[in-house]
Design an enzyme around this catalytic site. Sequence first.
Site, PDB file in Angstrom:
ATOM      1  N   ASP A  73       0.672  -1.322   0.043  1.00 20.94           N
ATOM      2  CA  ASP A  73       0.161  -0.157   0.085  1.00 20.94           C
ATOM      3  C   ASP A  73       1.014   1.105  -0.001  1.00 20.94           C
ATOM      4  OD1 ASP A  73      -1.449  -2.207   1.159  1.00 20.94           O
ATOM      5  OD2 ASP A  73      -3.078  -0.892   1.477  1.00 20.94           O
ATOM      6  N   GLU A 130     -12.017   1.714   4.240  1.00 24.84           N
ATOM      7  CA  GLU A 130     -11.256   0.792   3.118  1.00 24.84           C
ATOM      8  C   GLU A 130     -12.255   0.445   2.061  1.00 24.84           C
ATOM      9  OE1 GLU A 130      -8.772  -3.396   3.181  1.00 24.84           O
ATOM     10  OE2 GLU A 130      -9.826  -2.722   5.007  1.00 24.84           O
ATOM     11  N   GLU A 143      -6.451 -10.727  -4.225  1.00 25.58           N
ATOM     12  CA  GLU A 143      -6.412 -11.683  -3.062  1.00 25.58           C
ATOM     13  C   GLU A 143      -7.507 -12.785  -3.196  1.00 25.58           C
ATOM     14  OE1 GLU A 143      -5.796  -9.167   0.179  1.00 25.58           O
ATOM     15  OE2 GLU A 143      -3.646  -8.369  -0.281  1.00 25.58           O
ATOM     16  N   LYS A 193     -10.809  -9.402  -6.748  1.00 29.94           N
ATOM     17  CA  LYS A 193     -10.927  -8.579  -5.416  1.00 29.94           C
ATOM     18  C   LYS A 193     -10.621  -6.951  -5.822  1.00 29.94           C
ATOM     19  CE  LYS A 193      -9.422  -7.628  -0.727  1.00 29.94           C
ATOM     20  NZ  LYS A 193      -8.721  -7.946   0.371  1.00 29.94           N
TER      21      LYS A 193
END
Length: 780
Positions: free
Chosen positions: A401, A674, A529, A597
Site C-alpha cells: 500500500d 477501506e 487476493e 477482489k
Amino acid sequence: MNDPTRGSLAPADDAWTLTTDGSLGTSGDESPGIGALVAHHPAFTGNGCFAARVPAAGNGFAETPVRTQFHVAGLYTGRDGGWSRKASLPAWSTLDVGDGSGTFNAAFTSPPGGDENVPDGGEQLVGGDWAPLTSPRAGAALGIERYRQCLDLRTGVITTEARWTSPAGRVTDVRYEVFTDRSRPTVAVVSVTVTPHWTGELLVTDALDERAASHTRTVERGAGDGRIWAVVEAEGSGVTAALVSVVHGPGSRGGGGPGHDGPLPARDGTASRTIPATASQTIPATASRTISVHTSPGRPLTFTKYVSVVTSHTADRPLSTARAHADEAAREGHARLAEDNRRAWQREWEGDIVVRGDALLQRRVRASKFYLLTSAHEDSPWSPSPCGLSSDGYNGHVFWDTETWIWPSLLAQHPRLARSALDYRVARLDAARAAAAAEGHRGARFPWESGLTGDEDTPGWVPFGDLELHVSADVALAFWQYWLATGDHAWLRTAGLPVLSAVADFWADRVTADADGRCHINGVIPPDEYAVEPKDDSVYTNVAARDALRFAALAAEALGVSADPRWAETADRIVVPFDEALGIHPEFTGYEGQTIKQADVVMLAYPWENPQPPEVTRADLEYYAPRTDEDGPSMTDSVHSIVLAELGDAEAAFEYTRRSVEPFVRPPFEQFAEDRAGGAFTFLTGHGGFLQEFLYGYSGLRRRTDRVVLAPILPGSLDGITLRRLRWQGRVFDVDIRHDGTTVRLHTGEPLPVETAGTLRQVPAGGEVMVATRTSTPYR
C-alpha cells in the site's frame, strides 16, 4: 475576551476547513440529544511523527463509535512467536472541565449498557474490529448546545465549541483547540477556553488516560512540579515511549493571554512515581492533575496543555527528553507554537492540488493530502501503514500500500517525505536478505507485512506472507521512481542500487526456466487476493519482476558500475502471458474469468507502463472492470480512472473518480474507509490512490531520466486542475490544466524538458510554455 491568538471557527464553506455541528436536534421528549454527534466519525490530526484521533468532545478518549487512538511512529510490540502489532499510547489530549456536578466530557458519553431501542449502524470501521454506530438513549445525553467542530486542513488544528449545561444547571461556554506541532516533532498542544455564566469553583483535569493504551504496560507514572507523566513499554519489544504534560493557566507564566490571572492550586491525582500509589481521582491507573479556579460570570479562563511524546528510538532517556521538550514548549507559549506550526504546514501546502468547478471534490482532495501528510515527516524514518498514524488497522504494518498507493502521491510534490519511507526499507534490507536466504534464494525478499524489524509479520493463518511476492518488485518500483524524480546519484549509490540489486538477485534466482529457456514465476498469489491458492505466472508479478530486474541494470549503468548480466538475461526471458483469442492478459495461468477482489492486470498500464498497444490496455480494462468486486477496496477505481485518462476518455475517467471516493469517504471529516461497508479507517491507501488520479491521471505525468512527460486532459464538469509545486530533478513547476490549453510554469531550477504528444519542449527558467489539453474521446 478570549486570547487573540486563538481564532474563531472558520465558516462552513471555507475550502480549507471541514466542519460539523453534529446535526444537533431533539431526542425524545423535547430533550436535547447528541445522537448524531456521538455517532460521527471523529476527526484526526498528526504531525507525521505522532498523532491523535479527536472525539466529539474535542479532547480525551472515547470508545465509540470509533475508538480514539494515539499513535507514535515506531511503537511496535515484539513478535512473541507470531507477529508484531502497533501499540497505542495513553490519551494525551485529555483536559476536561467540570463544576463538581459533572464534566464536559461526560456529556458526550453514551449510556452504559446500551438500550434495546438504540439503532445499530453495523459498520466495520477500525482495524477489522466491528464498531457499530450507536446513538444514546433519548434524553440520556443532555446539556450540549451550539456545538461545532472544525478541522483546519491548513494547520491541522481541530477546534471544538459548545455551550454546556451541567447536571447542576450551570451554563458554560467551552472552546477546545488541539494540534500536533509540525515544526516540533515531539510536541502537541491542547487548550481550552472556558467562559462560565456562574460563580463558583471550576475544575480542570489534565490526564494521560491509559484507557486508550493498547499492547503496552506502564512502567512509570507520576505527577509533581506542575507536570504529569507516564512511561509505557510496548509488549515484548522493549520500545518505550514517554509522555509529559505541563498545563499553564490563570496565574501561571508562559502561554499567557487575556484571562490569565489568579492562582493555580492543584490536586495531584498521582502522588509518586510508584505505580501502586498513582491512582487518579477520575480515571483509574492514570496520571492526572486537577486545577481549581474560582470563576466569575462572563469571565473567560484559558488553560493550555503542552505535551511531549518521545520514544526510545530517538532518545536514550525518553522521559527526561520529553520533560525538557514539554517545558520548552510551555516557555515558548501557545502563540509561538501555533505560528511555527502554521509556517511548517504552509511549506507543505506549497504543493497544493487545486480543483476548479467542484467545491466538494476540492475539499476531498485537500483532505486526502492532509491525511497523508499527518503520517509522514522527513525526520521520521518510518513508513506509513494503510491507516498511517490514525489507528492500529492491519496491526500498523507496512504493505505494498505504501509504495504503490500512498507513496507516489507524496513523491510528486514532497520528495523529502517520500525518501523517509524508502529509508524504512533501506534499514531493513538485511532482514529482507535473510528472508530470501531462508527460502534458499539469493538477494532480498521484502515481507508482505512489515513492522518493527522488517521480518515477515503476516499472521500465520493467511497465505499472503509466503506467496504474495510482488511486494519486492513494488518496493523496487518506488526506488526507481525516486531516482527518476530526483536524479540523486549519491542516494542511488548508497541506498538505491543496494536495494534494487538485492531485489534483482532475488528474482533472477526465483524464476524457473522451462525447456525452451523461458522463465516462469510459479506458486505465487497475485494482487487479486481472491486468488488465494498458489498460481503460476501471475502476469502482474511477472511484469513487475521483469522490470525490477531492468531497474537494477539501469541503476548500475547510471552509476558506471557493472551490472550482473543475469539481470537483463532473466528479464528478457520472463514470460508475459497473453491470450491472443481474447486480446487480453490473463491474470495467471488457468484464469477463467472469475471475480477478482481489486485492480490487478489493469495495473500493467499504470503504474508499470508495460509497453503494450492502447488496444490491449483498453481490452484489459473492458475485460476486468466488470469482473472486479464492487465491494472490494477503495483504491481499485482510482487505477481505472488513471488508465481511462491515459486512453483519452476524460468523462469515463471522471465517472471512476467519483466511484473512487463517494462510496468510501466518511462524514464529516472526509476520511476514507477501506470499502463501502467500512473496514480499516482512516484508510490512507484510498486517499493516496484518489490523489494519484489528479497528479498522474488527468495530467498524464510520467517521469524519465532526461525529461517529464505530460498528456493533460480535463473532464467537462471541471473548470480546471492546477498541480502546484511539482518537483523533478531540482526543478519546481506548476501544471495548470484548462480546457483551452495547459500551462507549465517553471518556478526554480534549470530549464525543464517537457514531452507532450511526442514533441519535446524546454520550459525556460522562470518562464512558462503552453501545451495542448487533449480532447476527450470515448474509449469504447
